[in-house]
Write a protein that holds these residues in place. Structure first.
Motif, PDB file in Angstrom:
ATOM      1  N   PHE A 115       0.850  -1.194   0.000  1.00 46.61           N
ATOM      2  CA  PHE A 115       0.000   0.000   0.000  1.00 46.61           C
ATOM      3  C   PHE A 115       0.889   1.249   0.000  1.00 46.61           C
ATOM      4  CE2 PHE A 115      -2.626  -3.338   1.632  1.00 46.61           C
ATOM      5  CZ  PHE A 115      -3.949  -2.999   1.372  1.00 46.61           C
ATOM      6  N   PRO A 116       1.127   1.887  -1.154  1.00 51.48           N
ATOM      7  CA  PRO A 116       1.894   3.137  -1.169  1.00 51.48           C
ATOM      8  C   PRO A 116       1.116   4.247  -0.455  1.00 51.48           C
ATOM      9  CG  PRO A 116       1.637   2.214  -3.394  1.00 51.48           C
ATOM     10  CD  PRO A 116       0.696   1.479  -2.499  1.00 51.48           C
ATOM     11  N   HIS A 117       1.795   5.314  -0.100  1.00 52.86           N
ATOM     12  CA  HIS A 117       1.133   6.452   0.544  1.00 52.86           C
ATOM     13  C   HIS A 117       0.506   7.333  -0.537  1.00 52.86           C
ATOM     14  CE1 HIS A 117       3.679   6.081   4.483  1.00 52.86           C
ATOM     15  NE2 HIS A 117       2.912   5.042   4.245  1.00 52.86           N
ATOM     16  N   LYS A 118      -0.452   6.749  -1.245  1.00 44.00           N
ATOM     17  CA  LYS A 118      -1.128   7.423  -2.351  1.00 44.00           C
ATOM     18  C   LYS A 118      -2.607   7.054  -2.352  1.00 44.00           C
ATOM     19  CE  LYS A 118       2.884   7.308  -5.480  1.00 44.00           C
ATOM     20  NZ  LYS A 118       3.354   6.912  -6.839  1.00 44.00           N
ATOM     21  N   ILE A 119      -3.420   7.909  -2.974  1.00 47.20           N
ATOM     22  CA  ILE A 119      -4.778   7.527  -3.333  1.00 47.20           C
ATOM     23  C   ILE A 119      -4.972   7.812  -4.816  1.00 47.20           C
ATOM     24  CG2 ILE A 119      -5.780   7.818  -1.046  1.00 47.20           C
ATOM     25  CD1 ILE A 119      -6.929  10.473  -1.930  1.00 47.20           C
TER      26      ILE A 119
ATOM     27  N   TRP B  94     -11.802   6.736  -2.537  1.00 49.64           N
ATOM     28  CA  TRP B  94     -10.440   7.090  -2.132  1.00 49.64           C
ATOM     29  C   TRP B  94      -9.540   5.834  -2.089  1.00 49.64           C
ATOM     30  CZ3 TRP B  94     -14.521   8.707   1.320  1.00 49.64           C
ATOM     31  CH2 TRP B  94     -14.956  10.013   1.093  1.00 49.64           C
ATOM     32  N   PRO B  95      -9.472   5.043  -3.148  1.00 47.04           N
ATOM     33  CA  PRO B  95      -8.704   3.795  -3.115  1.00 47.04           C
ATOM     34  C   PRO B  95      -7.195   4.033  -3.193  1.00 47.04           C
ATOM     35  CG  PRO B  95      -9.489   4.181  -5.331  1.00 47.04           C
ATOM     36  CD  PRO B  95     -10.074   5.285  -4.480  1.00 47.04           C
ATOM     37  N   VAL B  96      -6.448   3.104  -2.671  1.00 50.30           N
ATOM     38  CA  VAL B  96      -4.988   3.125  -2.748  1.00 50.30           C
ATOM     39  C   VAL B  96      -4.549   2.308  -3.969  1.00 50.30           C
ATOM     40  CG1 VAL B  96      -2.841   2.484  -1.584  1.00 50.30           C
ATOM     41  CG2 VAL B  96      -4.787   3.335  -0.253  1.00 50.30           C
TER      42      VAL B  96
ATOM     43  N   PHE C 174      -2.398  10.523  -6.458  1.00 48.59           N
ATOM     44  CA  PHE C 174      -1.845  11.648  -5.714  1.00 48.59           C
ATOM     45  C   PHE C 174      -1.059  11.107  -4.524  1.00 48.59           C
ATOM     46  CE2 PHE C 174      -5.813  13.371  -7.550  1.00 48.59           C
ATOM     47  CZ  PHE C 174      -5.294  14.435  -8.282  1.00 48.59           C
ATOM     48  N   THR C 175       0.098  11.697  -4.244  1.00 43.41           N
ATOM     49  CA  THR C 175       0.933  11.291  -3.112  1.00 43.41           C
ATOM     50  C   THR C 175       0.539  12.080  -1.868  1.00 43.41           C
ATOM     51  OG1 THR C 175       2.762  10.781  -4.614  1.00 43.41           O
ATOM     52  CG2 THR C 175       3.316  11.063  -2.290  1.00 43.41           C
ATOM     53  N   SER C 176       0.583  11.423  -0.722  1.00 43.15           N
ATOM     54  CA  SER C 176       0.182  12.067   0.528  1.00 43.15           C
ATOM     55  C   SER C 176       1.093  13.244   0.866  1.00 43.15           C
ATOM     56  CB  SER C 176       0.208  11.052   1.675  1.00 43.15           C
ATOM     57  OG  SER C 176       1.521  10.556   1.863  1.00 43.15           O
TER      58      SER C 176
ATOM     59  N   PHE D 102      -4.520  14.568   1.901  1.00 50.02           N
ATOM     60  CA  PHE D 102      -4.846  14.744   0.481  1.00 50.02           C
ATOM     61  C   PHE D 102      -5.912  15.822   0.336  1.00 50.02           C
ATOM     62  CE2 PHE D 102      -3.650  10.302   1.079  1.00 50.02           C
ATOM     63  CZ  PHE D 102      -2.719  10.096   0.072  1.00 50.02           C
ATOM     64  N   GLN D 103      -5.901  16.467  -0.823  1.00 47.26           N
ATOM     65  CA  GLN D 103      -6.967  17.410  -1.145  1.00 47.26           C
ATOM     66  C   GLN D 103      -8.177  16.605  -1.617  1.00 47.26           C
ATOM     67  OE1 GLN D 103      -9.231  19.942  -1.010  1.00 47.26           O
ATOM     68  NE2 GLN D 103      -7.315  21.150  -1.026  1.00 47.26           N
ATOM     69  N   THR D 104      -9.255  16.655  -0.866  1.00 48.19           N
ATOM     70  CA  THR D 104     -10.444  15.876  -1.210  1.00 48.19           C
ATOM     71  C   THR D 104     -11.656  16.746  -1.521  1.00 48.19           C
ATOM     72  OG1 THR D 104     -11.039  15.693   1.132  1.00 48.19           O
ATOM     73  CG2 THR D 104      -9.708  13.902   0.195  1.00 48.19           C
TER      74      THR D 104
END
Length: 309
Positions: free
Chosen positions: A86-90, A134-136, A157-159, A168-170
């Protein structure tokens, strides 16, 4: 039969030890190390395969949709040991849910394409498609292989670790102003099937025949989230995906195939994938400007020949 077990229950481990069959784990943020050890032991001791809908992030779904790291990630660490990273991304996708945003005074509404809720097109393990929240974007190795994936127009997008209270900007209105054309587009993996021989992360156990399905979205079957995309008719595609996965994990492959064939999509959706849109548009044009005129022409010729006889 479904037997819900809650990690808050002090008897969780003893209850789990007396269970058999597929295990469905929703979320990771409340699972302590002792419970994670028991869950891994359940899987690797052969009591049942497992389905996880988990993420290293939590979203404040009832208020501002801010994203934070989970305080506990014991299941995530176990799954990464199994080959699901799980990278620190969504992820986002051009093929996405279309949501209604209402002003504070409820006098104005707007429809917005919300990129962070990708709309999965029909695929092998989601015959009706699905929506993920908001999946990884998963990275796979070892025995892990793709199970669910985005369109070819997915991105990520990277955290922002300098803002731990909102990684993250949501905000839908802010995301609407982002130039998505500048994002690198590629297919994102949102689900994986891990099968074969696995060794324990917490337990000194090796199991030769394990099946684990992971979906990188802990809100995949959350009632509040699915109500956002359901409209007036409801959208049950995510529940279809879960049912199909559990049938497969229970060894009922033929029943899973049958369920995939007889399911019918009654929800309204937007075609956001460019290739899919062009394909459907071309089919419509062929029907309108080729097939129908040709049919009318043939009918006219046949009537003319009949009248001459």
């Amino acid at each position: 039969d479904c037997n819900p077990v809650f990690v808050e229950d002090p008897l969780f481990i003893s209850i789990l030890n007396n269970c058999f069959g597929p295990l469905f784990v929703i979320g990771d943020s409340s699972i302590n190390v002792e419970n994670a050890i028991a869950i891994e032991d359940y899987i690797l001791s052969g009591k049942g395969n497992a389905l996880f809908t988990v993420s290293p992030f939590s979203v404040n779904i009832e208020e501002d949709w801010s994203v934070t790291y989970n305080s506990k990630t014991n299941i995530i660490e176990m799954l990464e040991h199994f080959g699901c990273v799980f990278p620190h991304k969504i992820s986002g996708d051009v093929s996405c849910a279309r949501i209604t945003m209402t002003s504070d005074d409820e006098t104005e509404s707007r429809y917005i394409n919300y990129y962070l809720w990708p709309n999965l097109l029909s695929q092998q393990n989601a015959s009706l498609g699905a929506t993920v929240f908001w999946p990884v974007p998963l990275k796979l190795n070892g025995n892990a292989k793709p199970y669910l994936f985005s369109s070819s127009l997915g991105f990520s997008f990277t955290s922002d670790d300098s803002s731990p209270n909102n990684l993250f900007q949501t905000n839908p209105f802010v995301l609407e102003t982002i130039n998505i054309a500048e994002q690198k587009k590629e297919t994102q993996v949102f689900g994986t099937l891990i099968e074969g021989e696995l060794s324990g992360f917490y337990n000194n156990i090796v199991c030769n025949d394990v099946k684990i399905i992971v979906i990188s979205d802990q809100y995949f079957v959350n009632s509040l989230m699915t109500s956002y995309i359901g409209g007036q008719t409801g959208d049950y595609r995510n529940f279809e995906v879960i049912t199909n996965a559990l049938l497969k994990l229970n060894g009922e492959e033929q029943l899973a195939q049958l369920q995939g064939k007889i399911s019918k999509d009654t929800s309204l959706y937007k075609i956001s994938d460019n290739f899919e849109f062009l394909k459907k548009r071309n089919i419509l044009f062929i029907l309108l400007f080729a097939v129908l005129p040709l049919f009318v022409l043939i009918c006219g010729v046949l009537l003319n020949v009949k009248s001459k006889k």
